[in-house]
Design an enzyme around this catalytic site. Structure first.
Site, short mmCIF file in Angstrom:
data_model
loop_
_atom_site.label_atom_id
_atom_site.label_comp_id
_atom_site.label_asym_id
_atom_site.label_seq_id
_atom_site.Cartn_x
_atom_site.Cartn_y
_atom_site.Cartn_z
N ASP A 1 85.18 -11.82 -14.68
CA ASP A 1 85.11 -11.47 -16.10
C ASP A 1 86.40 -11.53 -16.90
O ASP A 1 86.35 -11.47 -18.11
CB ASP A 1 84.49 -10.07 -16.25
CG ASP A 1 83.76 -9.91 -17.57
OD1 ASP A 1 83.32 -10.93 -18.13
OD2 ASP A 1 83.64 -8.78 -18.05
N HIS A 22 90.27 -5.62 -17.69
CA HIS A 22 90.16 -6.71 -18.65
C HIS A 22 89.45 -6.30 -19.94
O HIS A 22 89.30 -7.12 -20.84
CB HIS A 22 89.45 -7.91 -18.00
CG HIS A 22 88.11 -7.55 -17.44
ND1 HIS A 22 87.95 -7.13 -16.14
CD2 HIS A 22 86.87 -7.53 -18.00
CE1 HIS A 22 86.67 -6.88 -15.93
NE2 HIS A 22 85.99 -7.12 -17.05
#
Length: 1110
Positions: A245, A529
């Site tokens: 991701d 993230h």
């Protein structure tokens, strides 16, 4: 297309359906037996590519753009390790060019220059990419309560029901929270699942980190935290990295995983054109090699997922409409369905044959994109498997499909549940590769170097916005990093010292260790993230900010209690009083979203002691500034000698000075990792001089009344303002207060270096800029204030500065009057406030007369530098890249570097020009799952250093034009260190009895210039109670540097030693009891015949040692 995929595997239980030995494709197995094999394959690939084109809505095929993309940063080198190579070409090792001997002031060993002076042949075929996303909609604790704990509880039950079921888990932050809440019986059940191979921990870091904005210190720290937790609680050693991701991928993460002992990794978010190119070349599996690596020591086997996403519709094959029918959570009657409107069917005896054929068709089409007959089909998504029913739906239906496939040999397929390491094991076996090594086996995989930024997932949707989004917190992250590192080192030295004195102490060793652990985990969590990326919901951002803020307060407590022990002459007199500490920090941050403020020190006739800590491993001469209540102050060092000082005004606004508080600055001489002691006393002192001031508006001078204590000065004409020091002379516009020219005094050469600010708007199209995407309306427009700003010029013996107060920006340019590192560069500070704007982004632009053409350089994670090429044919937003520590451009004569104290997005859109986006305010969501704009802007401070260096040889510059890598100079590395690790000042609190203090000097000399102490991190004891053991992790990094710049008068107090040090010789009062080389995160111990006392690192190498001091 599903948008809620951002908060990845922290909560997503991922099933990997692996090991599809697709014997049906005879052409795939042995091309030599089928002379037409290639033609058949190419035909099928052609059909498949049409499919991909259609499904992924790629940009219209523009051959020139694709060619440009290929020519960019990533060198896809089809190099096989044995020296055999594919037609793509390989990277040759050219002749080594040695530089002339360095001038006396900076002794650099000639061998230390060979590394960066190495020449390269032109890099082979290449590619360029961009990325971005976030785990974003709830806080960490809310996600745990609502989803994650249920996934893990169900996992224990459901995996025990059938030993063929398997699952992988990635992030330890959630796993450890759950582990703390379960009983011993359940823990034993988890250990059994791990032993049987049903549960695999992939990567095993604290989080799945962002790879664009994270600094390598924090990337390592969160990896160590996760791996240490696994070692203590489960005895597990991860083998494979899992990163589905992060919005683009950095080779720094690949290097860190390899150094930690992992052999394989998987990535997903890569620019759609790059995926398409790799799929057509069958290079989706490759050895990822560092662009500075001369052999294959940094190689790690990498798998790139071929399609748009990591969810089930995009993992079984090229057609999401079909793959969605095999996501059994979407069976009719459930809460989610397939957007393509064909629902899954439960597998029965009546439909199994047709269902198997349909699924196998997708598997076979997908397998055509790879070189082996082993296929990976992940079966998971964000926050799946929270309910028991889904485990049954997926496992039971897939088991029926697998049983059918495996019982029909004519299908020539073997299918089973597996983990990601099962997949890589099967892949390695099928190619004759070593189980963990990097030899290529019979089926040669390509070798690739470079990075995967900037990411685009469709059209011109480049994810370059998140390089800057929420810059206030990107800066706060760096403040915590610097303070945490300082606290770790001081804490480790204090523990060793306490042992040496061998007496019971009131020092709070266990309490401080718990504060450090919490800070490591909060910093680690912020590397996620969706955190440092700035892509969370407003309240989630506040939660992260609060964690960072509390940890900064806590590590400051560790710093002051440790410094107190170390500087105290009479150790038995040490006491710990948390409510009234002996030392107090000289700045205080009032809340998580406010800028820090200086503490005002009362100074009287009795000396007020100031302890100054140098967190760097280099002796340094740096400016210390404190706020005092009187302008009449003398500064004395530990020997009682008067130190030269400057008193300046503290300003309430552009032209009104405070009357009760003053800025006191002096130059401190700081030993490496040492604590210096200074005395402040009230009284007249000729060596303490007041700064003088001049005020300008609209190009003319204005007079300011009520400026007590400080003289005003005037200049005769409207010529530019000049400020200078021994190294530089700057010309500054009288109208704007912004830099226009820089003169290097070394050879009296002058350069145009013009600073200005610019605005970007957002496009009028339906899709607009948001937290992730940068979609500007046009080229930037120059920032022009509605009324002329007040420009304040300060001149003084220790520093001079020019401050301009615009409506949205307060800009200060400062020059230190110091011989040495601090005096070599210009400090630029901006306080930005765009809270009143609508859909605007503000950038700083620096225009020079350097002929850099379309080439510039940005760093990756503060660890390495990646050459960039601005591509006019790509959209403007595609040419922005992440800048974690620096961006620079150069020509044959000079290099201009902008060093940064926070991660931001940077570009060079025209020759000689740099641009950095400082803040963004966006009124809408950009349809990537966040569901809101970016409207929680703060008053944000950002700091930079501008460094101009002359090249010592033009030939060097020529060879560097085509090199796949580049290096900062030693001076640039050191200037960055000074900017990000400033001296830390602590005042002794006012009390009746002040005990005797002595400076603390742990090292007899500086570390070599190119050797950086990344961390000295106390290791947790295995005993109950969560305190420290007697060992620490010593993490070192040998920096690669470019010797092609002038070494005169750099003021560096160090030298280079070909990467070798003897720690025992450097330590003044401590002894090395034991030192053992280990893998990066301490998982593996390295056996070595070398002298254990001599530490030796290759250029760019990061190494960890298990160290015990006594």
């Amino acid at each position: 297309m599903k948008l809620s995929r951002q908060f990845t595997v922290c909560g997503s239980a991922i099933f990997c359906v692996v090991v599809f030995s697709l014997y049906l494709m005879l052409d795939h197995i042995d091309h030599s037996k089928n002379p037409n094999g290639e033609r058949i394959q190419n035909g099928q690939l052609g059909i498949l590519q049409d499919k991909i084109d259609h499904l992924e809505r790629l940009l219209a095929e523009n051959n020139e753009i694709i060619a440009n993309i290929r020519d960019s940063v990533i060198n896809l080198r089809e190099t096989v390790k044995d020296g055999k190579m594919f037609p793509e070409g390989n990277m040759s090792q050219g002749n080594v060019e040695l530089l002339p001997p360095a001038p006396a002031l900076l002794p650099i060993h000639s061998e230390d220059c060979q590394f960066a002076a190495q020449t390269y042949s032109k890099a082979a075929d290449g590619v360029q990419v961009i990325l971005q996303v976030f785990g974003w909609l709830k806080t960490f604790d809310d996600y745990y309560r609502d989803q994650t704990q249920h996934i893990l509880n169900n996992m224990v039950v459901k995996l025990h029901e059938d030993s063929r079921r398997k699952i992988i888990w990635s992030e330890i932050s959630y796993f450890s929270k759950w582990w703390d809440s379960i009983d011993e019986q359940k823990r034993d059940a988890v250990r059994r699942l791990i032993e049987s191979g049903q549960l695999e921990v992939a990567t095993g870091g604290w989080v799945m980190p962002d790879e664009a904005n994270s600094h390598y210190f924090a990337m390592i720290d969160q990896l160590v935290e996760g791996h240490q937790w696994l070692e203590i609680n489960l005895g597990v050693k991860p083998k494979t990295g899992w990163a589905v991701d992060p919005f683009g991928h950095s080779p720094t993460q690949a290097y860190l995983l390899r150094q930690a002992g992992l052999s394989n990794m998987l990535i997903q978010r890569v620019h759609y054109s790059v995926k398409k190119h790799f799929a057509s070349q069958k290079t989706l599996e490759f050895f990822w090699r560092q662009n500075w690596d001369r052999d294959s020591s940094s190689d790690i086997l990498c798998h790139m997922m071929p399609f748009y996403s990591y969810d089930v519709p995009h993992t079984c094959g090229p057609d999401p409409k079909i793959c969605c029918q095999f996501d059994f959570k979407r069976l009719p009657g459930g809460r989610i369905s397939c957007p393509w409107r064909i629902p899954p069917q439960a597998i029965t005896d009546n439909n199994i044959q047709e269902r198997v054929q349909t699924l196998l068709d997708q598997y076979r089409k997908k397998s055509k994109l790879f070189r082996t007959n082993v296929l990976l089909a992940p079966l998971g998504d964000d926050f799946r498997y929270t309910e028991a029913v889904e485990w049954d739906q997926q496992f039971e239906n897939y088991q029926k499909l697998f049983d059918y496939m495996n019982s029909h040999p004519e299908l020539r397929v073997q299918a089973q549940f597996g983990t990601i390491s099962d997949y890589f094991e099967a892949l390695r076996k099928s190619t004759g590769m070593d189980p963990v090594g990097m030899n290529v086996g019979q089926l040669a995989l390509p070798v690739l170097s470079g990075d995967f930024f900037t990411y685009a997932d469709r059209d011109d949707h480049y994810w370059s916005g998140y390089f800057t989004s929420r810059p206030f917190y990107k800066r706060l992250d760096r403040v915590l990093e610097s303070h945490l590192r300082a606290a770790e080192v001081l804490y480790s030295l204090t523990l060793a010292n306490i042992q040496k004195y061998g007496q019971p102490s009131d020092y709070p060793a266990v309490d401080n260790y718990k504060l450090l652990t919490e800070a490591r985990r909060n910093l680690g969590l912020f590397q996620h993230h969706d955190a440092i990326a700035g892509t969370g919901k407003d309240w989630v951002v506040v939660d992260y900010g609060t964690r960072l803020f509390h940890s900064i307060l806590n590590v400051k407590r560790v710093i002051v209690s440790s410094a107190h022990w170390l500087v105290l002459k009479d150790k038995p007199a040490y006491y710990h009083d948390p409510s009234n500490p002996f030392l107090q920090m000289d700045d205080v941050q009032p809340s998580q979203d406010a800028l820090p403020r200086k503490t005002i020190l009362e100074v009287g006739e009795k000396p007020r002691l100031l302890v100054v800590y140098n967190p760097t491993e280099q002796a340094r001469t740096s400016m210390v500034t404190v706020y005092v209540a009187t302008p009449k102050v003398r500064v004395l060092n530990a020997l009682g000698h008067v130190v030269r000082a400057q008193v300046s005004a503290v300003w309430n606004d552009a032209s009104h000075a405070a009357t009760d508080v003053f800025q006191l600055s002096f130059v401190a001489q700081a030993a490496p990792l040492g604590l210096s002691v200074y005395q402040l006393m009230e009284g007249m002192e000729p060596r303490t001089e007041a700064a003088k001031y001049m005020f300008l508006q609209d190009g003319g001078q204005i007079s300011v009344s009520k400026l007590e204590h400080f003289p005003q000065f005037y200049q005769q004409d409207a010529a530019p303002v000049h400020i200078e020091n021994p190294h530089l002379k700057l010309s500054i516009s009288t109208a704007t207060g912004l830099l226009e020219k820089m003169r290097l005094k070394e050879d009296d050469s002058e350069f145009l270096v013009k600073v200005e600010f610019v605005w970007y708007g957002t496009t009028s199209n339906k899709d607009k800029s948001g937290a992730y995407l940068f979609l500007p309306d046009k080229e930037a427009t120059i920032y022009s204030p509605s009324q002329p700003p007040v420009v304040r010029v300060t001149k003084g013996p220790l520093f001079s500065e020019v401050t301009t107060t615009f409506t949205q920006i307060t800009h200060t340019l400062r020059l230190y009057n110091i011989h040495g590192v601090e005096g070599q560069s210009v400090e630029l500070c901006n306080t930005v406030d765009i809270r009143g704007e609508i859909n605007r982004e503000i950038a700083i632009r620096i225009t020079s007369d350097l002929n850099s053409k379309d080439r510039f350089f940005t760093d990756l994670n503060g660890y390495q530098v990646q050459p960039r090429k601005t591509m006019a044919k790509l959209p403007l937003q595609a040419n922005f890249y992440p800048m974690t520590s620096m961006v620079y451009l150069q020509d044959s004569s000079a290099r201009l570097s902008l060093l940064t104290a926070q991660s931001l997005g940077a570009a060079s859109l025209k020759s000689g020009q740099l641009e950095v986006i400082m803040d963004r305010r966006l009124n809408q969501d950009d349809n990537r799952g966040l569901g809101q704009g970016v409207l929680d802007n703060k008053i944000t401070a950002n700091s930079f250093r501008l460094l101009l260096e002359k090249r010592s040889s033009a030939e060097e510059a020529q060879s560097e034009e085509t090199a796949p890598n580049s290096y900062p100079s030693i001076l640039s590395h050191m200037s960055y260190m000074y900017l990000n690790h400033p001296l830390i000042s602590m005042a002794v609190s006012q009390r009746s009895d002040t005990p005797s203090l002595i400076p603390y000097i742990p090292l007899s000399a500086s570390f070599p210039c190119d050797l950086h102490l990344v961390n000295l991190r106390a290791i947790q004891s295995k005993e109950e109670g969560g305190g420290p053991s007697e060992q620490a992790a010593l993490i070192l990094h040998r920096k690669g540097f470019d010797c092609g710049f002038s070494n005169r008068n750099t003021g560096l107090l160090c030298f280079t030693t070909r990467g070798k040090i003897r720690l025992e010789k450097l330590l003044t009062d401590l002894k090395v009891k034991s030192i053992t080389p280990v893998s990066l995160s301490l998982m593996h111990t390295h056996n070595s015949d070398a002298d254990p006392q001599e530490i030796s690192l290759k250029p760019m190498e990061i190494r960890t040692y298990r160290l015990q001091l006594s």
